[in-house]
Design an enzyme around this catalytic site. Sequence first.
Site, PDB file in Angstrom:
ATOM      1  N   HIS A 133      18.169  -3.816  16.329  1.00 14.15           N
ATOM      2  CA  HIS A 133      16.760  -4.242  16.296  1.00 14.15           C
ATOM      3  C   HIS A 133      16.492  -5.303  15.233  1.00 14.15           C
ATOM      4  O   HIS A 133      15.978  -4.977  14.152  1.00 14.15           O
ATOM      5  CB  HIS A 133      15.879  -3.032  15.994  1.00 14.15           C
ATOM      6  CG  HIS A 133      15.842  -2.019  17.079  1.00 14.15           C
ATOM      7  ND1 HIS A 133      14.948  -2.058  18.123  1.00 14.15           N
ATOM      8  CD2 HIS A 133      16.612  -0.930  17.292  1.00 14.15           C
ATOM      9  CE1 HIS A 133      15.157  -1.033  18.933  1.00 14.15           C
ATOM     10  NE2 HIS A 133      16.163  -0.336  18.443  1.00 14.15           N
ATOM     11  N   CYS A 192      17.576  -3.256  22.713  1.00 15.55           N
ATOM     12  CA  CYS A 192      17.797  -1.823  22.824  1.00 15.55           C
ATOM     13  C   CYS A 192      17.397  -1.324  24.218  1.00 15.55           C
ATOM     14  O   CYS A 192      18.069  -1.659  25.180  1.00 15.55           O
ATOM     15  CB  CYS A 192      17.084  -1.092  21.683  1.00 15.55           C
ATOM     16  SG  CYS A 192      17.859   0.501  21.329  1.00 15.55           S
ATOM     17  N   GLU A 233      14.076  -7.193  15.055  1.00 16.63           N
ATOM     18  CA  GLU A 233      12.627  -7.213  14.792  1.00 16.63           C
ATOM     19  C   GLU A 233      12.228  -6.229  13.697  1.00 16.63           C
ATOM     20  O   GLU A 233      11.103  -6.285  13.200  1.00 16.63           O
ATOM     21  CB  GLU A 233      11.842  -6.939  16.087  1.00 16.63           C
ATOM     22  CG  GLU A 233      11.801  -5.495  16.558  1.00 16.63           C
ATOM     23  CD  GLU A 233      13.029  -5.059  17.339  1.00 16.63           C
ATOM     24  OE1 GLU A 233      14.048  -5.787  17.307  1.00 16.63           O
ATOM     25  OE2 GLU A 233      12.991  -3.987  17.969  1.00 16.63           O
TER      26      GLU A 233
END
Length: 224
Positions: free
Chosen positions: A196, A87, A198
């Site tokens: 994302h 990002c 994560e």
Amino acid sequence: MNATILLFPGTNRERDMAIALERATGKKPTLTFHRETELPAGTDLVVLPGGFSHGDYLRCGAMAARSPIMPALHAFAEKGGHVLGVCNGFQILCEAGLLPGALLRNANLRFLSMDCVLRVERAGTPFTSRWQKGATFRAPMAHGDGNYFADDETLDRLEGEGLVAFRYADGNRNGAARDIAGILSPSLRVCGLMPHPEDLVDPLMGGEDGMPLFTSLAETLVST
Ligand SMILES: NC(=O)CC[C@H](N)C(=O)O
């Protein structure tokens, strides 16, 4: 794998990233502030996480790309180090010239905060070895400037050389050229993507779809 996470003023995803990396490697990553001029010795992977570095002024990532730590990051990449940008991290890598193109305002000028589905376009890289080509997975996205732009020659080269890592598989909400969500450097050692992974690494988060990115890296980058 020894991972170093870079912190810029306005970074806000470093903890999510640290948790994902620790889940894959069993080791806590080091956090390094942008004012440093050297990376910690023994770093195998540098991660630029998401956020709003320098308030997204000028263009997202433009000021962070000129931080004191950046010459060390360029040198690390030139020597064969692995670099991941997610990002705002992807935006910084593009602004720094470590990846081609730029991230422009979303086509509808709205901040997008929702899950999307990504398709793995290039398997067998340090970032994607745990996926099969064509695999799809869910990933949260949260950005105002995810509209990947590059000129046609660059886009043709990325596609021709198999450097498109991920594409949006469930619709193109931000206007990204050719549905591109993430790309690789020609060396396959630098990767940037807008969504994302994560943020989907634990059943408590609603799934573990993002884990293969981190387990791929952990498997490839076994520290000596
Ligand atoms: N989550 C993020 O990293 C956001 C990136 C950037 N600030 C944007 O809005 O596009």
